[in-house]
Design a protein around this motif. Sequence first.
Motif, PDB file in Angstrom:
ATOM      1  N   ASP A  57     -31.115 -39.875 -18.261  1.00  0.00           N
ATOM      2  CA  ASP A  57     -29.919 -40.733 -18.261  1.00  0.00           C
ATOM      3  C   ASP A  57     -30.111 -42.022 -19.047  1.00  0.00           C
ATOM      4  OD1 ASP A  57     -28.663 -38.846 -16.784  1.00  0.00           O
ATOM      5  OD2 ASP A  57     -28.589 -39.982 -14.918  1.00  0.00           O
ATOM      6  N   LYS A  58     -31.153 -42.028 -19.895  1.00  0.00           N
ATOM      7  CA  LYS A  58     -31.442 -43.210 -20.723  1.00  0.00           C
ATOM      8  C   LYS A  58     -31.516 -44.497 -19.892  1.00  0.00           C
ATOM      9  CE  LYS A  58     -29.598 -41.344 -25.018  1.00  0.00           C
ATOM     10  NZ  LYS A  58     -29.712 -39.963 -24.547  1.00  0.00           N
ATOM     11  N   PRO A  59     -32.416 -44.545 -18.925  1.00  0.00           N
ATOM     12  CA  PRO A  59     -32.534 -45.732 -18.064  1.00  0.00           C
ATOM     13  C   PRO A  59     -33.144 -46.916 -18.804  1.00  0.00           C
ATOM     14  CG  PRO A  59     -34.346 -44.241 -17.650  1.00  0.00           C
ATOM     15  CD  PRO A  59     -33.440 -43.533 -18.604  1.00  0.00           C
ATOM     16  N   ARG A  60     -32.831 -48.093 -18.330  1.00  0.00           N
ATOM     17  CA  ARG A  60     -33.433 -49.308 -18.883  1.00  0.00           C
ATOM     18  C   ARG A  60     -34.618 -49.777 -18.052  1.00  0.00           C
ATOM     19  NH1 ARG A  60     -28.727 -53.386 -21.145  1.00  0.00           N
ATOM     20  NH2 ARG A  60     -27.914 -51.981 -22.753  1.00  0.00           N
ATOM     21  N   ARG A  61     -34.557 -49.536 -16.733  1.00  0.00           N
ATOM     22  CA  ARG A  61     -35.657 -49.938 -15.856  1.00  0.00           C
ATOM     23  C   ARG A  61     -36.084 -48.751 -15.007  1.00  0.00           C
ATOM     24  NH1 ARG A  61     -32.853 -54.843 -13.797  1.00  0.00           N
ATOM     25  NH2 ARG A  61     -33.472 -56.599 -15.083  1.00  0.00           N
ATOM     26  N   VAL A  62     -37.396 -48.463 -15.013  1.00  0.00           N
ATOM     27  CA  VAL A  62     -37.926 -47.337 -14.237  1.00  0.00           C
ATOM     28  C   VAL A  62     -39.147 -47.799 -13.450  1.00  0.00           C
ATOM     29  CG1 VAL A  62     -38.939 -45.024 -14.327  1.00  0.00           C
ATOM     30  CG2 VAL A  62     -37.097 -45.631 -15.908  1.00  0.00           C
ATOM     31  N   LEU A  63     -39.214 -47.370 -12.199  1.00  0.00           N
ATOM     32  CA  LEU A  63     -40.369 -47.630 -11.342  1.00  0.00           C
ATOM     33  C   LEU A  63     -41.151 -46.335 -11.156  1.00  0.00           C
ATOM     34  CD1 LEU A  63     -42.020 -49.276  -9.207  1.00  0.00           C
ATOM     35  CD2 LEU A  63     -40.328 -48.495  -7.509  1.00  0.00           C
ATOM     36  N   ASP A  64     -42.469 -46.404 -11.377  1.00  0.00           N
ATOM     37  CA  ASP A  64     -43.365 -45.313 -11.027  1.00  0.00           C
ATOM     38  C   ASP A  64     -43.999 -45.687  -9.694  1.00  0.00           C
ATOM     39  OD1 ASP A  64     -45.186 -43.273 -10.784  1.00  0.00           O
ATOM     40  OD2 ASP A  64     -46.364 -43.799 -12.547  1.00  0.00           O
ATOM     41  N   LEU A  65     -43.548 -45.036  -8.635  1.00  0.00           N
ATOM     42  CA  LEU A  65     -43.976 -45.359  -7.282  1.00  0.00           C
ATOM     43  C   LEU A  65     -45.239 -44.573  -6.931  1.00  0.00           C
ATOM     44  CD1 LEU A  65     -43.366 -46.771  -4.564  1.00  0.00           C
ATOM     45  CD2 LEU A  65     -41.923 -44.797  -3.989  1.00  0.00           C
ATOM     46  N   GLY A  66     -46.251 -45.260  -6.427  1.00  0.00           N
ATOM     47  CA  GLY A  66     -47.532 -44.602  -6.173  1.00  0.00           C
ATOM     48  C   GLY A  66     -48.147 -44.154  -7.483  1.00  0.00           C
ATOM     49  N   CYS A  67     -48.192 -45.068  -8.435  1.00  0.00           N
ATOM     50  CA  CYS A  67     -48.510 -44.721  -9.826  1.00  0.00           C
ATOM     51  C   CYS A  67     -49.948 -44.287 -10.031  1.00  0.00           C
ATOM     52  CB  CYS A  67     -48.181 -45.878 -10.757  1.00  0.00           C
ATOM     53  SG  CYS A  67     -49.187 -47.359 -10.473  1.00  0.00           S
ATOM     54  N   GLY A  68     -50.848 -44.622  -9.088  1.00  0.00           N
ATOM     55  CA  GLY A  68     -52.235 -44.196  -9.239  1.00  0.00           C
ATOM     56  C   GLY A  68     -52.858 -44.721 -10.516  1.00  0.00           C
ATOM     57  N   THR A  69     -53.451 -43.821 -11.291  1.00  0.00           N
ATOM     58  CA  THR A  69     -54.108 -44.230 -12.538  1.00  0.00           C
ATOM     59  C   THR A  69     -53.144 -44.287 -13.712  1.00  0.00           C
ATOM     60  OG1 THR A  69     -54.805 -41.972 -13.066  1.00  0.00           O
ATOM     61  CG2 THR A  69     -56.315 -43.322 -11.747  1.00  0.00           C
ATOM     62  N   GLY A  70     -51.849 -44.175 -13.443  1.00  0.00           N
ATOM     63  CA  GLY A  70     -50.841 -44.488 -14.456  1.00  0.00           C
ATOM     64  C   GLY A  70     -50.392 -43.367 -15.359  1.00  0.00           C
ATOM     65  N   ASP A  71     -50.706 -42.111 -15.047  1.00  0.00           N
ATOM     66  CA  ASP A  71     -50.354 -41.031 -15.968  1.00  0.00           C
ATOM     67  C   ASP A  71     -48.843 -40.880 -16.166  1.00  0.00           C
ATOM     68  OD1 ASP A  71     -52.949 -40.422 -16.547  1.00  0.00           O
ATOM     69  OD2 ASP A  71     -53.085 -38.726 -15.188  1.00  0.00           O
ATOM     70  N   LEU A  72     -48.069 -40.894 -15.079  1.00  0.00           N
ATOM     71  CA  LEU A  72     -46.617 -40.763 -15.231  1.00  0.00           C
ATOM     72  C   LEU A  72     -46.044 -41.979 -15.950  1.00  0.00           C
ATOM     73  CD1 LEU A  72     -43.998 -39.219 -14.696  1.00  0.00           C
ATOM     74  CD2 LEU A  72     -43.835 -40.406 -12.494  1.00  0.00           C
TER      75      LEU A  72
END
Length: 242
Positions: free
Chosen positions: A50-65
Amino acid sequence: MESPGFSQTPQPLHGMFTAVPPRYDLVNRIITLGLDKRWRRLAARACLEDKPRRVLDLGCGTGDLTINIALLGGANVALTGLDYSQPMLELARRKANNAGIGERVQFIHGEATHLPFPDGHFDGVGISFAFRNLTYKNPLGPAHLAEVKRVLKSGGRYVIVESSQPANLVIRTIFHFYLRVFVAPVGILLSGNKSAYRYLAESTAHFYSPQEVKDMLLAAGFRDISYRPLFFGAAGIHVATK
């Protein structure tokens, strides 16, 4: 296959996610046969639909997502990664810097039940292999879902990539056997953390079916819930809308 949880998750995870085993990412690659990298890329694309402007990676761990979303989404997407484990976040920052997107990502140490963001702050929230930690036998599961819903804008999407239960009985039996005889022993051998990988195998084998996850999300007030099975249903991507 596992992403860090938070202080409310079962105790066996705490030592693993705060100590940060040097082979943490390697273990993930091996026990998922390398498929977790592809699954996270698919989840990143779902986060960006949906072409977001702000995204949160919750429980991001080592950051892969987080890194996948940054690389696929370009400079127009403001990204935040949040996790309970400070050592994991430090590793995520190093990986983001090495990928050349460190300046575009904000990593925050925080709790899933008390997200440090105002209402309606994000266009999308993604979570990769931490949803199980927040919901499986966790009395605070509804509170986690309520916080995700709170920080999403109306129409915002919650994208979940997580282990699942294959619908086919034969495949499900093989999958559970694989968890017991390969995932747990190999994870223990490579990480040295017996309790964490026993928990991983146990919680994955008994985690909710896609329908049960859908019912949970509906009960939390989400709508338009879809599910895409991955690898014969051993994992899957759920997408829910606020």
